[in-house]
Design an enzyme around this catalytic site. Structure first.
Site, mmCIF file in Angstrom:
data_model
loop_
_atom_site.group_PDB
_atom_site.id
_atom_site.type_symbol
_atom_site.label_atom_id
_atom_site.label_comp_id
_atom_site.label_asym_id
_atom_site.label_seq_id
_atom_site.Cartn_x
_atom_site.Cartn_y
_atom_site.Cartn_z
ATOM 1 N N ASP A 345 74.089 54.415 52.133
ATOM 2 C CA ASP A 345 74.840 53.779 53.223
ATOM 3 C C ASP A 345 75.138 54.835 54.290
ATOM 4 O O ASP A 345 74.946 56.037 54.070
ATOM 5 C CB ASP A 345 76.136 53.198 52.661
ATOM 6 C CG ASP A 345 76.805 52.212 53.598
ATOM 7 O OD1 ASP A 345 76.124 51.703 54.511
ATOM 8 O OD2 ASP A 345 78.007 51.948 53.416
ATOM 9 N N GLU A 348 72.532 56.197 59.287
ATOM 10 C CA GLU A 348 71.872 56.089 60.606
ATOM 11 C C GLU A 348 71.568 57.460 61.241
ATOM 12 O O GLU A 348 70.561 57.509 61.979
ATOM 13 C CB GLU A 348 72.738 55.241 61.551
ATOM 14 C CG GLU A 348 72.797 53.779 61.193
ATOM 15 C CD GLU A 348 73.638 53.512 59.949
ATOM 16 O OE1 GLU A 348 73.298 52.590 59.188
ATOM 17 O OE2 GLU A 348 74.620 54.232 59.734
ATOM 18 N N ASP A 426 76.571 45.120 58.024
ATOM 19 C CA ASP A 426 77.943 44.609 57.962
ATOM 20 C C ASP A 426 78.076 43.328 58.782
ATOM 21 O O ASP A 426 78.558 43.330 59.922
ATOM 22 C CB ASP A 426 78.918 45.672 58.474
ATOM 23 C CG ASP A 426 78.972 46.883 57.558
ATOM 24 O OD1 ASP A 426 78.522 46.770 56.396
ATOM 25 O OD2 ASP A 426 79.448 47.941 57.997
#
Length: 681
Positions: A345, A348, A426
């Site tokens: 997670d 990015e 999300d």
């Protein structure tokens, strides 16, 4: 050369045709603005074998469509004009409608909590467009650059791609169908990893189950209430102060004991790992990483420090083989605690309390030569998450050579499917996000990432019973099937909303487990051929213009899933699919469920509705669901000890792929059974 230099620098340069070379296989072309650009292009991070992009093959024919380009202030602007009536798809992980015609997308991996229909950058970047021409033939277009890219599809039948220059453009086709384009595309960028079969079961998660006692309680409830489930996920709160590769000594003091309990009850245990490593002397991960000098650097050649969950953090430079090896060995040691799957997670990479939500583009990566060497972050940003997933995948293989790794990643790029599944980030507990989830999963599949799904029920905000029921009905048919919710919401487990919701979720997941042999068939085809697991309805007939905007249905091979109610009553436009006229259910019909239709001439295998994949064994009965062709009727045939009986008319065919469900013995041998039902007299 003087003329070429003028083309590169003049803001008023005229459009010129790109030059082409055939590569890889028949129908695939590489386009560059000049021979100089071709000879000096940075290595491909999309191609499975980067040399394939750089090696011309014997010329088969000239390309059908030749892009034009302009060079303006350091940008390369490419245009491809296609016939009127062309429809556009793909562009990776995007919100909004299925058809991308009229849209503009920016490929820049971004932490996009609560994204909406008009959000232009999400967690993954796929500079890829699938163009379906008016006659059903299709063309694929890949801008093979890792840098920020603008994909502008607002002009009818025109693809415009803008990115810092130079970059090669790769086209696939036109071929006879979109499936043919995707198979050719997969020859270049690779197919999805063959998943362990347990990962196709239902998975339950929350940010976070706060203790091992709570995890045991959740697992016990699933078995007590006979709701099928294969995986429980542990989010960041299992860690000691959010430090990766650690366990909180009060709340998760004995992870091995917890895993043993889960395994004994038919569950796999999956855990989260973030890239942000706490900057703290004495923390073994930070100390070993500093000793090996693996951190991303600032422009001043100091380790970059940014805030994530633990506070000040440093970040592994996954563009370097030394850093990937270091991380893989940490994963290898971590897996000894009984870890079955890992979740990457915030990769990015997300950095808190910064306007850009990520690290400065001026940061330095000391990348391997085969990845482009030393470059600033603007070059490697979009592939950071993919390279982290690769390192995690390789670490799991080091730990368990006889098991298939399972990695879930939030950030990704073209080629991520070789290492990890993904989810759509999300999302929110809203009807809009439920409706979008179908198009998002389909466009990811059309961009080379077939293993995806949303957080069923929505991550942010409180779900309702009605919303969760409808979402579970559809989500049980997605390639990746997981319920997940945020810590600041009410519980989203099925039983929280009462008996009706509990029963609907139970039946929806029983449907999925009955269909697991068929879903596993589709993953086998995806892994070997590159065909998406879930495809848009228009794949049934790419020539039918009316199907190209169908967003409330999708195909699982010959099975049509029609979500008739995802917020409002929508008139079914699938009536034109006469060959899908066979409505099926499992005596579980419910208004919250999507309708299922089987294509005439098809046979799909079904399994008993187990509580988890581990309950299945080789002596289970296989039920064959048979839809005869247009001259026949419908029947359910039971195969017992390989004996099939029938007295119906028409003809149908299908197959069943079987292996151990894990490991790599399937590379040496597997069972592929073909079934035929045909009228003999």
């Amino acid at each position: 050369m003087a003329e070429n230099k003028e083309i590169l620098t003049s803001p008023k340069a005229q459009s010129r045709k790109m030059i082409s070379k055939p590569i890889l296989e028949k129908g695939v072309f590489r386009f560059d603005c000049s021979v100089h650009d071709r000879n000096h292009a940075l290595p491909s991070l999309s191609f499975k074998n980067p040399k394939d992009r750089d090696t011309p093959i014997t010329k088969f024919h000239d390309p059908t469509y030749i892009p034009t380009f302009q060079r303006v202030t350091g940008e390369q602007r490419v245009n491809i004009e296609l016939p009127a009536g062309t429809s556009f798809y793909g562009t990776g992980e995007v919100s909004g409608s299925l058809e991308r015609t009229g849209k503009r997308i920016f490929t820049w991996n971004t932490d996009s909590y609560g994204y909406g229909v008009e959000t232009t950058s999400l967690y993954q970047s796929h500079p890829w467009v699938l163009a379906v021409l008016p006659d059903g033939k299709s063309l694929g277009v890949l801008a093979d650059t890792t840098k920020r890219c603008e994909i502008d599809l607002r002009k009818e039948s025109n693809i415009k791609i803008i990115s810092p220059s130079p970059y090669p453009l790769i086209t696939f086709g036109p071929f006879s169908s979109p499936a043919d384009v995707l198979m050719s595309f997969s020859h270049a960028v690779g197919t999805v990893f063959m998943p362990p079969k347990w990962s196709l079961g239902y998975q339950q998660s929350r940010w976070s189950y706060a203790s091992d006692a709570r995890v045991r309680e959740i697992a016990g409830k699933f078995r007590e209430k006979k709701i099928p489930c294969d995986v429980i996920w542990m989010d960041i709160d299992y860690m000691d102060g959010f430090r990766c590769f650690t366990f909180d000594q009060d709340r998760f003091s004995d992870p091995r004991s917890l895993v043993d309990y889960l395994h004994q009850n038919g569950f796999k245990a999956n855990w989260m790992l973030d890239p942000g490593i706490k900057q703290e002397d004495g923390y073994f991960v930070y100390d070993s990483g500093s000793e090996k000098d693996v951190w991303v650097q600032t422009a001043c050649q100091e380790p970059f420090v940014g805030k994530v969950w633990p506070g000040p953090c440093v970040f592994p430079d996954f563009t370097r083989s030394e850093a990937r090896s270091w991380w893989a060995n940490l994963v290898k040691d971590f897996v000894t605690n009984g870890v079955d799957g890992l979740w990457n997670d915030m990769n990015e990479p997300a950095v808190m309390e910064t306007p850009t939500k990520t690290m400065p583009e001026s940061n330095i990566h000391r990348g391997d030569p085969q990845h482009g060497g030393h470059q600033n972050h603007s070059h490697y940003h979009n592939v950071y998450g993919m390279l982290m997933a690769r390192s995690t995948y390789e670490g799991m293989k080091l730990a368990e050579e006889q098991k298939r790794p399972f990695v879930l990643t939030r950030a990704g790029f073209v080629g991520s499917q070789r290492y990890a599944a993904t989810w759509t980030g999300d999302n929110l507990s809203t009807w809009e996000h439920l409706r979008m989830s179908i198009s998002m999963v389909l466009n990811l599949g059309l961009s080379g990432q077939p293993y995806s799904g949303p957080d069923i029920g929505g991550f942010g905000r409180d779900a309702t019973s009605k919303l969760l029921r409808r979402w579970m009905g559809v989500g049980a048919m997605f390639p990746f099937c997981r319920g997940h919710s945020s810590k600041d919401t009410i519980d989203h487990e099925p039983w929280y909303f009462g008996k009706e919701c509990e029963e609907v979720c139970r039946l929806a997941l029983m449907r999925r487990y009955r269909l697991l042999p068929h879903i596993y068939n589709l993953f086998y085809l995806s892994h070997t051929l590159g065909i998406p697991v879930a495809t848009p309805t228009f794949f049934a007939d790419p020539k039918d213009i009316k199907l190209r905007t169908q967003e409330d249905s999708f195909l699982l091979g010959p099975l049509l899933v029609y979500a008739r109610k995802i917020g409002s009553c929508v008139k079914c436009r699938t009536s034109c699919l006469k060959e899908y006229g066979l409505s099926i259910d499992f005596e579980d019909s419910h208004p919250d469920f999507p309708s299922l239709y089987l294509k005439g001439g098809s046979i799909i295998p079904l399994a008993p509705p187990h509580q988890h994949v581990g309950e299945a064994n080789c002596i289970d009965d296989v039920t064959l669901l048979v839809a005869l062709d247009e001259h026949g009727n419908f029947s359910v045939l039971y195969m017992l000890l390989a004996h099939i009986t029938t007295s119906v008319e028409g003809k149908a065919e299908g197959f069943l792929y079987e292996d151990d469900g894990d490991g790599y013995e399937y590379l040496r041998g597997y069972l592929l059974t073909t079934y035929v039902a045909e009228l003999q007299h």
